[in-house]
Design an enzyme around this catalytic site. Structure first.
Site, PDB file in Angstrom:
ATOM      1  N   ALA A  83       0.861  -1.182   0.000  1.00  0.00           N
ATOM      2  CA  ALA A  83       0.000   0.000   0.000  1.00  0.00           C
ATOM      3  C   ALA A  83       0.893   1.225   0.000  1.00  0.00           C
ATOM      4  O   ALA A  83       1.655   1.435   0.945  1.00  0.00           O
ATOM      5  CB  ALA A  83      -0.915   0.007   1.225  1.00  0.00           C
ATOM      6  N   HIS A  84       0.815   1.990  -1.082  1.00  0.00           N
ATOM      7  CA  HIS A  84       1.686   3.157  -1.181  1.00  0.00           C
ATOM      8  C   HIS A  84       1.066   4.327  -1.932  1.00  0.00           C
ATOM      9  O   HIS A  84       1.604   5.429  -1.905  1.00  0.00           O
ATOM     10  CB  HIS A  84       2.986   2.773  -1.908  1.00  0.00           C
ATOM     11  CG  HIS A  84       2.801   2.571  -3.386  1.00  0.00           C
ATOM     12  ND1 HIS A  84       2.269   1.425  -3.917  1.00  0.00           N
ATOM     13  CD2 HIS A  84       3.051   3.392  -4.438  1.00  0.00           C
ATOM     14  CE1 HIS A  84       2.209   1.522  -5.226  1.00  0.00           C
ATOM     15  NE2 HIS A  84       2.671   2.711  -5.576  1.00  0.00           N
ATOM     16  N   ARG A  85      -0.081   4.114  -2.598  1.00  0.00           N
ATOM     17  CA  ARG A  85      -0.630   5.166  -3.441  1.00  0.00           C
ATOM     18  C   ARG A  85      -1.070   6.352  -2.597  1.00  0.00           C
ATOM     19  O   ARG A  85      -1.611   6.192  -1.489  1.00  0.00           O
ATOM     20  CB  ARG A  85      -1.798   4.645  -4.267  1.00  0.00           C
ATOM     21  CG  ARG A  85      -1.439   3.477  -5.163  1.00  0.00           C
ATOM     22  CD  ARG A  85      -2.556   3.177  -6.127  1.00  0.00           C
ATOM     23  NE  ARG A  85      -2.617   4.217  -7.141  1.00  0.00           N
ATOM     24  CZ  ARG A  85      -1.899   4.216  -8.265  1.00  0.00           C
ATOM     25  NH1 ARG A  85      -1.073   3.214  -8.514  1.00  0.00           N
ATOM     26  NH2 ARG A  85      -2.002   5.186  -9.130  1.00  0.00           N
TER      27      ARG A  85
END
Length: 382
Positions: free
Chosen positions: A207-209
């Site tokens: 999860a990085h957006r």
């Protein structure tokens, strides 16, 4: 007689992975290559590992752009790329995907009247709030040669008025990369031992957006929902934390549930090994949706849409957003589906099809890529 020259602009790890098979195919055909690394992802140590693991020479140029606003970052890249393209005068410039590096390469090449080829063209999420979506649209309308991975992506390009003569369906080079390196990753990676985990008994999270991790409530919901889904199967979750997400965890003072084990970003072989042996993958990454589809690992996408709808149509992926109940339901739906689909992204020879289409046959070339006559309505299939 001199060899043809192909230039590559890249700046992120997914681009390195997906362009590696094309660079290797150029080497096999005696096509000279020059790699311009923008430094958009600026972990030098990890980038070095990726080039080494993929058996690539270090990039000839590293602009070291690093972070900044979209305008600052892209503008600095265009200036640097333009100068090096003038010096190299390549027969063709390859760009891949939808990053600011891709956009900068496409703009610089097209302004210099260099033939530009876009690998992984035609992807659309129809979410204009995503900077990547705006990049995709601009890139596809600026370049000379478009290589969508699927017929659906090709049809989207034609629907936007792009000439069919510029479009060739090739499959996705991620299949080339996964097929080339999965066995090597299994033999050399020690990540399962290092983390004391067994195949099929853990979940993987990425999860990085910005839309997920820059929103405190949404990020917290994702962590809670993933933990709830994993706990139902008594699985731990391995979470390689992107620097952006790490900063937000500290800024928001978010507690990570006990079953989620955060680890530092991983090299290509270690991450590929986790993807291929996880029970389930939770992600907001487009590339991970593709990779898990190819590897036969079920995927739950933590977004409200995807530019890889083929993964959903194939049955490899479901889109759940960020609400905990939906994440749990998506995980329940996908866990029993491991490998129950045919990957829709080609046969692992996309790189060869791309070079064939450009007229780079097995012998040396000195001319620019040839004009291509339309066949099969202009959308050519391997």
């Amino acid at each position: 007689m001199t060899n043809a020259t192909a230039a590559f602009v890249l700046g992120t790890r997914p681009e390195i992975i997906k362009l590696a098979p094309v660079i290797k195919a150029c080497d096999r055909r005696d096509i000279s290559t020059i790699v311009i690394h923008t430094g958009q992802h600026y972990s030098e140590s990890l980038d070095t590992v990726f080039f080494r693991q993929l058996d690539l020479d270090p990039p000839a140029v590293n602009l070291g752009v690093g972070s900044g606003s979209h305008g600052e970052q892209t503008g600095e890249m265009v200036i640097g790329i333009e100068q090096h393209l003038k010096d190299a005068d390549p027969d063709v410039l390859f760009v891949q995907g939808d990053t600011n590096s891709t956009l900068a390469g496409a703009l610089a090449g097209s302004k210099l009247d260099i033939e530009v080829a876009h690998i992984e063209a035609g992807l659309r999420s129809y979410d204009r709030d995503m900077p990547e979506e705006r990049n995709r649209i601009i890139i596809d309308h600026a370049v000379d040669h478009l290589y969508p991975p699927t017929e659906e992506a090709a049809n989207l390009l034609e629907d936007e008025g792009i000439s069919a003569n510029r479009i060739t369906v090739t499959g996705n080079t991620i299949v080339d990369a996964v097929m080339a390196y999965d066995k090597t990753a299994a033999s050399v990676s020690t990540i399962l031992t290092d983390l004391d985990i067994s195949p099929g008994e853990f979940d993987l999270l990425t999860a990085h957006r910005a839309e997920n991790v820059d929103d405190r409530d949404r990020f917290g919901n994702i962590l809670f929902g993933v933990a709830a889904a994993a706990t139902r199967c008594e699985n731990d979750v391995i979470y390689p934390v992107h620097p952006r997400a790490k900063d937000r965890l500290a800024e928001f003072d978010l507690s990570v549930p006990d079953c989620i084990r955060t680890v530092e970003p991983l090299d290509f072989f270690d991450f590929l090994r986790l993807e291929s042996t996880a029970s389930l993958v939770f992600t907001d990454s487009g590339g991970v949706q593709e990779e898990t589809c190819v590897l036969g690992t079920p995927c739950v996408t933590l977004r409200n849409g995807t530019e890889r709808p083929e993964t959903v149509f194939a049955g490899a992926n479901c889109i759940v957003g960020h609400r905990p109940d939906d994440i749990v339901a998506g995980a329940r739906q996908m866990r029993s589906k491991a490998g129950e689909w045919d990957p829709p992204f080609g046969d692992g020879n996309a790189s060869e099809y791309i070079l064939d289409d450009l007229g780079f046959d097995e012998s040396r070339r000195t001319s620019k890529p040839k004009e291509r006559a339309a066949s099969n309505g202009g959308v050519k299939k391997p």
